[in-house]
Design an enzyme around this catalytic site. Structure first.
Site, PDB file in Angstrom:
ATOM      1  N   ASP A 182      11.009  76.558  55.347  1.00 44.67           N
ATOM      2  CA  ASP A 182      11.783  75.948  56.426  1.00 44.67           C
ATOM      3  C   ASP A 182      13.252  76.335  56.348  1.00 44.67           C
ATOM      4  OD1 ASP A 182      12.350  74.418  58.676  1.00 44.67           O
ATOM      5  OD2 ASP A 182      12.528  72.539  57.552  1.00 44.67           O
TER       6      ASP A 182
ATOM      7  N   HIS B 148      13.058  64.571  51.727  1.00 46.19           N
ATOM      8  CA  HIS B 148      11.866  65.201  51.173  1.00 46.19           C
ATOM      9  C   HIS B 148      12.232  66.271  50.150  1.00 46.19           C
ATOM     10  CE1 HIS B 148      12.929  67.147  55.074  1.00 46.19           C
ATOM     11  NE2 HIS B 148      12.940  68.216  54.307  1.00 46.19           N
TER      12      HIS B 148
ATOM     13  N   GLN C  83       6.571  69.933  52.614  1.00 49.26           N
ATOM     14  CA  GLN C  83       7.745  69.083  52.398  1.00 49.26           C
ATOM     15  C   GLN C  83       7.266  67.638  52.273  1.00 49.26           C
ATOM     16  OE1 GLN C  83       9.642  70.648  55.968  1.00 49.26           O
ATOM     17  NE2 GLN C  83      11.436  71.245  54.775  1.00 49.26           N
TER      18      GLN C  83
ATOM     19  N   ARG D 249      26.073  67.330  54.067  1.00 47.62           N
ATOM     20  CA  ARG D 249      25.325  67.055  55.298  1.00 47.62           C
ATOM     21  C   ARG D 249      24.020  66.408  54.872  1.00 47.62           C
ATOM     22  NH1 ARG D 249      20.995  69.557  57.685  1.00 47.62           N
ATOM     23  NH2 ARG D 249      20.810  69.507  59.962  1.00 47.62           N
TER      24      ARG D 249
ATOM     25  N   ASP E  29      20.660  65.395  55.311  1.00 47.02           N
ATOM     26  CA  ASP E  29      19.630  65.858  56.234  1.00 47.02           C
ATOM     27  C   ASP E  29      18.587  64.777  56.498  1.00 47.02           C
ATOM     28  OD1 ASP E  29      18.322  68.242  57.618  1.00 47.02           O
ATOM     29  OD2 ASP E  29      16.721  67.603  56.266  1.00 47.02           O
TER      30      ASP E  29
ATOM     31  N   GLU F 105      23.213  63.692  59.459  1.00 46.40           N
ATOM     32  CA  GLU F 105      22.473  64.512  60.409  1.00 46.40           C
ATOM     33  C   GLU F 105      21.425  63.592  61.036  1.00 46.40           C
ATOM     34  OE1 GLU F 105      19.194  67.145  61.835  1.00 46.40           O
ATOM     35  OE2 GLU F 105      19.078  65.894  60.042  1.00 46.40           O
TER      36      GLU F 105
ATOM     37  N   HIS G  22      21.897  75.728  63.910  1.00 46.28           N
ATOM     38  CA  HIS G  22      20.680  76.445  63.483  1.00 46.28           C
ATOM     39  C   HIS G  22      19.428  75.827  64.074  1.00 46.28           C
ATOM     40  CE1 HIS G  22      20.793  73.023  60.831  1.00 46.28           C
ATOM     41  NE2 HIS G  22      19.535  73.253  60.495  1.00 46.28           N
ATOM     42  N   ASP G  23      19.536  74.602  64.602  1.00 42.56           N
ATOM     43  CA  ASP G  23      18.392  73.894  65.174  1.00 42.56           C
ATOM     44  C   ASP G  23      18.396  74.000  66.697  1.00 42.56           C
ATOM     45  OD1 ASP G  23      16.605  72.937  63.258  1.00 42.56           O
ATOM     46  OD2 ASP G  23      17.863  71.210  62.776  1.00 42.56           O
TER      47      ASP G  23
ATOM     48  N   ARG H  12      13.499  78.930  66.533  1.00 42.33           N
ATOM     49  CA  ARG H  12      14.853  78.659  66.042  1.00 42.33           C
ATOM     50  C   ARG H  12      15.466  79.886  65.370  1.00 42.33           C
ATOM     51  NH1 ARG H  12      14.125  73.531  62.342  1.00 42.33           N
ATOM     52  NH2 ARG H  12      12.314  74.798  61.754  1.00 42.33           N
TER      53      ARG H  12
END
Length: 613
Positions: free
Chosen positions: A125, A168, A236, A266, A268, A310, A377-378, A498
């Site tokens: 990922d 995760h 994950q 950040r 996540d 995030e 990036h998303d 992405r």
């Protein structure tokens, strides 16, 4: 905690503990007070914090003291972020270090490097499946390289931001391997179920993050004798934050990274941290308690560090991630609604939803800010705008689905993008693509079309820079880099669009950035001019007053910052005229405007009250 600290640190630590330890104790008691041995566990946690406090390098402790004395330091209009993948921007950490002069040239003071810690072997990922929080990904360098990079960045006045994946770990993380090997303590770090009874009950109210490539929220793992909660991908594994050992381990991992010189984290997937049957297991009260407890720990051990949430959630749910005066949470939160609304305004050539987002944007606690951005990036997640898109009786689903189709190039659109993670053609699924491609530069066939595409691209950056936030540029947008279609040739990435917006840094565009005869040069020079103008105006600081001018035409967003600065932006393809109160100077080109302004298609003006000297 004080008992494990050297004498010279005890007085400072005692001051911080007096303020934040009661808060931390209350939060942790609320989460874990019902566990047997809570007091002993808390004592062990505090001793661990003391050891990490003691291990913090003197240079970082000095930075802590400086920032604690000026807690709003990151709200300045001189703050500018830049976000990149290590491997795409510099090849490795040493290559990133070599690009520090370029970052200084842009005016960057905050560098977000996407995951660079050791990731899962194979598909991971994009690095978000972490195998070790204590080691750099070998392909990107060593821990010594990270230490050297943080030192060099700090000397250049740039804070390094790292992703810290709270929700995760990878299925080859040491905890997961031990759990598969039968270790009961390691198994308790995860949410596991012997059969489908409980997973099916949870699934009844859960959403799906990646419905096409990773449907469902649970993965059968034979070695675990059942099912493991896996919100994102099967590899994950979600952590079990109902287990106090998980919290203690993750807090220590974060502080170890902070002691390596990482200044911003950040956090996540913060919305997913706590699971509750009968809900979507997002934004639960306990998730906020976890973040508030982490904030209290940072305030005790490393107050120079910033936490960034995030949480890609609707506007009304964002403020909780920044907390309040009595319950401080993260310092920064992504304003994903503002980002998506800017793109929606371009597709509709109207600013009604964008204005609604700004109206709904609440005041923040002191020493907290939004993060503004154009792309990342998303994907662009349109559903964060459902409430604002429904205002005035509109069909929000249809409206947002139109935007999704528009940026996929449908219906004669100028955009070159791709839809993301939906099998329903009528759904408001996400949009992927580099900003320049979505703005029409990739499809432009004439000079006029290229000019309009660049205006659209600059307009969105102007919104991010002038809104009142910490703005972050995404690598390559400053050079108008376009989509990278090569991901389709990589089987492990081909199903994830992405990767369109994850290109390798284009050195040829970079070398030509000072030549105004190219699109890259025009974009770069215009953007840097905006950045430099922004640095000169206190009215553009994150915490300066913001007022929406409702009398602007529908295609125009007019945003006053204080009473001396006005940003006017035309999101339509037609010229727009607007009355102005008095005489103004255009900060970007030096022109004088008196009583009115006519904006060319997709044009933007930053106006300062009064005539130029």
């Amino acid at each position: 905690m004080l008992a494990v600290l050297p004498h010279d640190l005890q007085a400072q630590a005692a001051q911080r503990l007096a303020v934040y330890e009661p808060v931390l104790r209350r939060l942790l008691a609320g989460l874990y007070g019902g566990h047997a041995g809570f007091d002993a566990w808390l004592g062990e946690l505090m001793a661990s914090l003391g050891a990490l406090y003691s291990a913090r390098p003197a240079e970082l402790r000095a930075l802590d003291a400086q920032r604690a004395a000026q807690p709003d330091w990151f709200l300045s209009q001189r703050m500018l972020g830049y976000c990149a993948y290590v491997q795409n921007f510099g090849g490795d950490l040493n290559g990133v270090a070599a690009r520090i002069p370029y970052l200084q040239e842009i005016g960057v003071s905050y560098l977000h490097l996407l995951p660079f810690l050791r990731a899962r072997a194979g598909e991971n990922d994009g690095g978000f499946a972490v195998s070790s929080f204590d080691d750099v990904e070998p392909a990107l360098g060593t821990n010594a390289d990270l230490d050297a990079l943080t030192t060099q960045l700090r000397a250049a006045g740039i804070s390094l931001c790292s992703d810290f994946i709270l929700n995760h770990v990878a299925d080859d993380h040491a905890w997961a391997l031990a759990a598969k090997g039968g270790d009961p303590a390691a198994r308790a770090m995860f949410l596991t179920f012997p059969d489908r009874t409980m997973p099916d009950r949870y699934e009844a109210t859960l959403g799906q993050v990646f419905p096409q490539v990773a449907p469902g929220n649970f993965t059968h793992v034979e070695a675990m004798g059942g099912w493991v909660w896996s919100t994102f991908y099967p590899y994950q594994w979600d952590l079990n934050y109902a287990n106090p050992a998980v919290f203690a381990e993750m807090a220590a991992a974060l502080l170890r990274l902070a002691n390596r010189g990482i200044e911003v984290f950040r956090l996540d997937s913060t919305a997913f941290l706590w699971k509750r049957e009968g809900t979507n297991s997002m934004n639960q009260p306990e998730a906020h308690q976890i973040l508030q407890a982490l904030r209290a720990i940072v305030d005790i051990v490393a107050p120079g560090v910033l936490l960034k949430a995030e949480a890609i959630v609707p506007t009304r749910e964002l403020p909780a991630y920044l907390g309040s005066a009595g319950a401080r949470e993260c310092h920064i939160a992504y304003h994903s609604s503002l980002m998506a609304a800017g793109w929606l305004a371009l597709s509709e050539q109207g600013t009604s939803v964008l204005r609604e987002v700004i109206r709904n944007t609440p005041d923040l606690p002191q020493a907290a800010t939004w993060l503004s951005y154009v792309r990342c990036h998303d994907d662009i997640g349109w559903n964060v705008l459902r409430a604002e898109a429904a205002a005035g009786g509109h069909d929000a689903k249809a409206r947002l689905a139109r935007a999704s189709r528009f940026f996929a190039g449908a219906e004669g659109s100028y955009a070159v993008g791709a839809t993301f993670q939906s099998s329903d053609p009528n759904a408001a699924h996400g949009t992927n693509g580099m900003a320049a491609s979505l703005a029409g530069l990739q499809s432009a066939a004439t000079d006029e079309e290229r000019i309009l595409a660049l205006r659209r691209l600059l307009l969105l950056h102007g919104l991010a820079l002038s809104f009142g936030a910490l703005p972050v540029l995404y690598m390559g947008d400053e050079l108008a880099m376009e989509n990278d279609d090569s991901y389709l040739l990589r089987p492990q990435h081909a199903m994830d669009s992405r990767w369109l917006q994850r290109p390798v840094f284009d050195r040829s565009r970079w070398k030509g950035r000072d030549y105004a005869g190219t699109c890259a040069g025009k974009m770069y020079q215009s953007l840097i001019r905006m950045v430099r103008v922004r640095r000169q105006h206190d009215a553009l600081a994150a915490n300066a007053a913001r007022t929406l001018l409702e009398e602007a035409p529908d295609g125009v967003l007019a945003l006053a910052r204080g009473d001396q600065f006005l940003a006017v932006m035309n999101f339509s393809s037609q010229p727009q005229s607007m009355a102005l109160p008095g005489r103004w100077t255009d900060c970007l080109d030096g022109g004088i405007l008196d009583g009115a302004v006519t904006l060319e298609p997709y044009a933007m003006h930053w106006l300062e009250r009064g005539a130029a000297a």
